[in-house]
Design a protein around this motif. Sequence first.
Motif, PDB file in Angstrom:
ATOM      1  N   UNK A  23     -22.661  74.911  42.872  1.00 35.75           N
ATOM      2  CA  UNK A  23     -21.571  73.848  43.550  1.00 35.75           C
ATOM      3  C   UNK A  23     -20.214  75.065  43.793  1.00 35.75           C
ATOM      4  N   UNK A  24     -20.217  74.344  44.810  1.00 29.46           N
ATOM      5  CA  UNK A  24     -18.674  75.283  45.360  1.00 29.46           C
ATOM      6  C   UNK A  24     -17.616  74.249  46.111  1.00 29.46           C
ATOM      7  N   UNK A  25     -16.594  74.271  45.895  1.00 25.74           N
ATOM      8  CA  UNK A  25     -15.330  73.246  46.679  1.00 25.74           C
ATOM      9  C   UNK A  25     -15.127  74.581  47.739  1.00 25.74           C
ATOM     10  N   UNK A  26     -14.713  73.800  49.452  1.00 21.07           N
ATOM     11  CA  UNK A  26     -14.534  73.966  50.326  1.00 21.07           C
ATOM     12  C   UNK A  26     -13.508  72.935  50.889  1.00 21.07           C
ATOM     13  N   UNK A  27     -11.686  73.269  51.523  1.00 17.25           N
ATOM     14  CA  UNK A  27     -11.056  72.449  52.070  1.00 17.25           C
ATOM     15  C   UNK A  27     -11.668  71.755  53.743  1.00 17.25           C
ATOM     16  N   UNK A  28     -11.505  71.083  53.480  1.00 18.50           N
ATOM     17  CA  UNK A  28     -11.899  70.516  55.099  1.00 18.50           C
ATOM     18  C   UNK A  28     -11.060  70.554  56.240  1.00 18.50           C
ATOM     19  N   UNK A  29      -9.807  70.781  55.988  1.00 16.38           N
ATOM     20  CA  UNK A  29      -9.345  71.020  57.129  1.00 16.38           C
ATOM     21  C   UNK A  29      -9.099  72.748  57.112  1.00 16.38           C
ATOM     22  N   UNK A  30     -10.643  73.205  56.563  1.00 21.89           N
ATOM     23  CA  UNK A  30     -11.059  75.409  56.341  1.00 21.89           C
ATOM     24  C   UNK A  30     -12.132  74.701  57.304  1.00 21.89           C
TER      25      UNK A  30
END
Length: 125
Positions: free
Chosen positions: A54-61
């Motif tokens: 389970x990861x989180x990534x910035x939407x802007x990236x």
Amino acid sequence: MYSNNGWYIVFTKTNKRHWLLSRLRGSQHCFAMSKSPGGSYWVIVNPSWTNICVEMAFVEDCPTPQDYWGADCEVIAVEALPDSDYNRQMFGVFTCVSIVKGLLGINKRFIITPNQLKRYIKNGI
């Protein structure tokens, strides 16, 4: 296409070596992405052979799932619609398909490959 609600199911090829995967035509792996409640992060649920990452990534990236995984994937936007009787444990082999079915509330035991799941979602849950 990409709202703040629902899941985006990503269907891809895989680089894992396994006798069964070499026999699958089309998609060999699937995982799920959803935007966080504020819409500034992607929550990525990517099951592997031994665990769930389970990861989180910035939407802007990475504004779209294709930006996260690459252009060689197919993405289907879908709302999770749990069945009213879906309060029991998942039964079956721990696979990417079983985890995504659990996230979406799909209680169809004979959907076992990514292609079957993709067909089921495209025909309407």
